[in-house]
Design a protein around this motif. Structure first.
Motif, PDB file in Angstrom:
ATOM      1  N   GLN A 272      37.990  38.215  30.997  1.00 58.29           N
ATOM      2  CA  GLN A 272      36.913  39.200  31.241  1.00 58.29           C
ATOM      3  C   GLN A 272      35.695  38.507  31.854  1.00 58.29           C
ATOM      4  O   GLN A 272      35.108  38.990  32.822  1.00 58.29           O
ATOM      5  N   ALA A 273      35.355  37.341  31.295  1.00 57.74           N
ATOM      6  CA  ALA A 273      34.158  36.632  31.771  1.00 57.74           C
ATOM      7  C   ALA A 273      34.338  36.218  33.232  1.00 57.74           C
ATOM      8  O   ALA A 273      33.399  36.268  34.028  1.00 57.74           O
ATOM      9  N   LEU A 274      35.576  35.807  33.582  1.00 52.51           N
ATOM     10  CA  LEU A 274      35.841  35.384  34.962  1.00 52.51           C
ATOM     11  C   LEU A 274      35.609  36.522  35.944  1.00 52.51           C
ATOM     12  O   LEU A 274      35.230  36.298  37.092  1.00 52.51           O
ATOM     13  N   GLN A 275      35.921  37.731  35.475  1.00 55.16           N
ATOM     14  CA  GLN A 275      35.828  38.864  36.392  1.00 55.16           C
ATOM     15  C   GLN A 275      34.493  39.603  36.282  1.00 55.16           C
ATOM     16  O   GLN A 275      34.298  40.628  36.931  1.00 55.16           O
ATOM     17  N   ASP A 276      33.601  39.052  35.473  1.00 59.77           N
ATOM     18  CA  ASP A 276      32.292  39.684  35.308  1.00 59.77           C
ATOM     19  C   ASP A 276      31.241  38.869  36.070  1.00 59.77           C
ATOM     20  O   ASP A 276      30.915  37.743  35.688  1.00 59.77           O
ATOM     21  N   PRO A 277      30.709  39.416  37.163  1.00 61.71           N
ATOM     22  CA  PRO A 277      29.755  38.643  37.969  1.00 61.71           C
ATOM     23  C   PRO A 277      28.496  38.254  37.186  1.00 61.71           C
ATOM     24  O   PRO A 277      27.805  37.291  37.538  1.00 61.71           O
ATOM     25  N   ALA A 278      28.211  38.989  36.104  1.00 62.53           N
ATOM     26  CA  ALA A 278      26.993  38.697  35.336  1.00 62.53           C
ATOM     27  C   ALA A 278      27.208  37.556  34.341  1.00 62.53           C
ATOM     28  O   ALA A 278      26.273  37.098  33.690  1.00 62.53           O
ATOM     29  N   SER A 279      28.457  37.090  34.219  1.00 68.28           N
ATOM     30  CA  SER A 279      28.751  36.063  33.218  1.00 68.28           C
ATOM     31  C   SER A 279      28.099  34.720  33.593  1.00 68.28           C
ATOM     32  O   SER A 279      28.119  34.315  34.747  1.00 68.28           O
ATOM     33  N   THR A 280      27.528  34.039  32.605  1.00 68.72           N
ATOM     34  CA  THR A 280      26.824  32.783  32.917  1.00 68.72           C
ATOM     35  C   THR A 280      27.787  31.596  32.814  1.00 68.72           C
ATOM     36  O   THR A 280      28.853  31.694  32.202  1.00 68.72           O
TER      37      THR A 280
END
Ligand code: FE2
Ligand code: FE2
Length: 426
Positions: A161-169
């Protein structure tokens, strides 16, 4: 230790240490036995001296035996059988064939020809526990029955999910990976291996010693690339219950790892920026076979026998006997896991890269797989080199003279990555 000037090297000499170019680029692994071509290749990179073994088993004698017409003929016959499906009039295929004949002649010269005789496949299959008659049905039905396989552990879902979330830090992915100590340990070993020697050398001022924390690993590799590597590693533990007798799992993962390393090198050559995607695509390209071996051991046995006896590709035998091949089911599994679609397509189309409009990634995996099978670096069950697709080779841009150094460099990385994944078995 003997430091030998490049002009004094002879074919048959064995490298005692890894060789790198001035810019840190990994060129050849220790243990490599040099040919005249290899020496020229090192010269081309400005290497002036290397460390060679002074106590190797009489390399001159092995070199002479490898050149013996009888050994060459034996090697040629064996390789011709394995290349039965390949059009050897293609320059790339001819170069790959020559490389395989030479490599096999060296192996025969060094070890004798005993390893060429494999137990008949029928005998291997007979030793398997008897199974029930299996009906494959549609590929989707198969996966919907396997709840355990389809559901990934929480940590991988969150990394995905984090990989596909542009907002992920950046720190977020490292934190998620850090929740799984064994995953972190594997990734740190990979990051410290020859796989990253070039990047490590380039960043020497930043990482004077080992990369010993995930935050350093992220700084070196990048968080999304590290996350993709984590997704690849996650798959290994999902397949620890394959019935014995069908496939040697160590050999399966060696095949997958070598294919991944080659795919990454080919991508790097083409200056693709996301090398880890290619590594993971290579690592996972044949996982569909593991689904077959686990769910349909009897039918899988039949496909292995049919491919061997009728001298057809295992992929073709799967289509005939199962109704669909391992690339279809592997691609579908990655889709169920919601993995990045480039990975899914690489796995789904690695035997037919022309079937997708953008053939880049599947084509690279296709080429890497063909070289891996040809060089006999582990096996996922296939005995014959897959038919090479000329457009994929053109796309990969491997010149015939580059094949041998490329293969050697990949061999130099394979053992280390294998040991990172399976420390007890290396
Ligand atoms: Fe395959
Ligand atoms: Fe393969």
């Amino acid at each position: 230790m003997a430091r030998t000037a490049i002009e004094a090297l002879k074919p048959g000499d064995v490298l005692k240490t890894d060789v790198t170019a001035g810019d840190g680029r990994f060129l050849m692994p220790r243990g490599a036995q040099l040919s005249q071509n290899h020496i020229r290749y090192l010269e081309g990179f400005g290497v002036t001296a290397v460390d060679i073994e002074d106590d190797a088993r009489d390399p001159a004698e092995i070199a002479a035996r490898a050149a013996d017409p009888e050994v060459r003929a034996l090697s040629g016959d064996y390789c011709r059988e394995r290349f039965a499906l390949v059009d050897r009039s293609l320059p790339a295929a001819a170069a790959l064939f020559d490389l395989c004949v030479t490599r096999l002649a060296w192996r025969i010269a060094a070890k004798g020809d005993g390893f060429l005789a494999k137990p008949p496949i029928e005998e291997q299959i007979r030793q398997m526990p008897a199974g029930l008659r299996e009906n494959t049905g549609a590929p989707g039905e198969l996966l919907s029955r396997d709840v355990k396989l389809v559901s990934l552990p929480e940590v991988f879902l969150r990394i995905n999910q984090a990989l596909q979330d542009p907002a992920s830090t950046t720190g977020h992915i490292a934190d998620l990976i850090g929740m799984d100590p064994s995953l972190s340990a594997i990734l740190l070993k990979i990051v410290n291996s020859a796989f990253y020697s070039r990047a490590l050398r380039a960043a020497r001022h930043q990482f004077p010693a080992k990369v010993d924390s995930l935050s350093r690993a992220v700084a070196l590799v990048g968080s999304s690339q590290l996350g993709v590597l984590a997704l690849g590693v996650s798959v290994l533990s999902r397949f620890d219950d394959i019935p014995a007798g069908l496939i040697d799992m160590k050999s399966f993962w060696r095949h997958s790892i070598f294919c991944g390393i080659l795919a990454r090198m080919l991508a790097e050559k083409r200056r693709a920026s996301e090398g880890e995607h290619f590594f993971v695509a290579g690592l996972l390209h044949d996982i569909g076979r593991l689904i077959f071996y686990r769910h349909y051991p009897v039918l899988s046995g039949e496909t292995l026998v049919a491919a061997r006896v009728r001298k057809m590709s295992l992929t073709e035998a799967e289509r005939e006997i199962m109704g669909f091949d391992h690339a279809v089911i592997g691609g579908l599994l990655l889709k169920k896991w919601n993995y990045p679609s480039s990975l899914e397509k690489s796995v789904r189309f690695h035997h037919e890269p022309g079937a997708v409009l953008i053939i880049d990634e599947p084509a690279v995996v296709h080429v890497a797989d063909c070289i891996t099978v040809a060089l006999d670096m582990g096996s996922s069950g296939e005995c014959l080199v897959p038919p090479l697709i000329p457009e994929a080779w053109d796309n990969a841009g491997v010149a015939p003279e580059e094949l041998s150094p490329l293969a050697l460099a990949a061999m130099g990385q394979c053992d280390e990555i294998f040991a990172a994944f399976f420390p007890d078995e290396a």
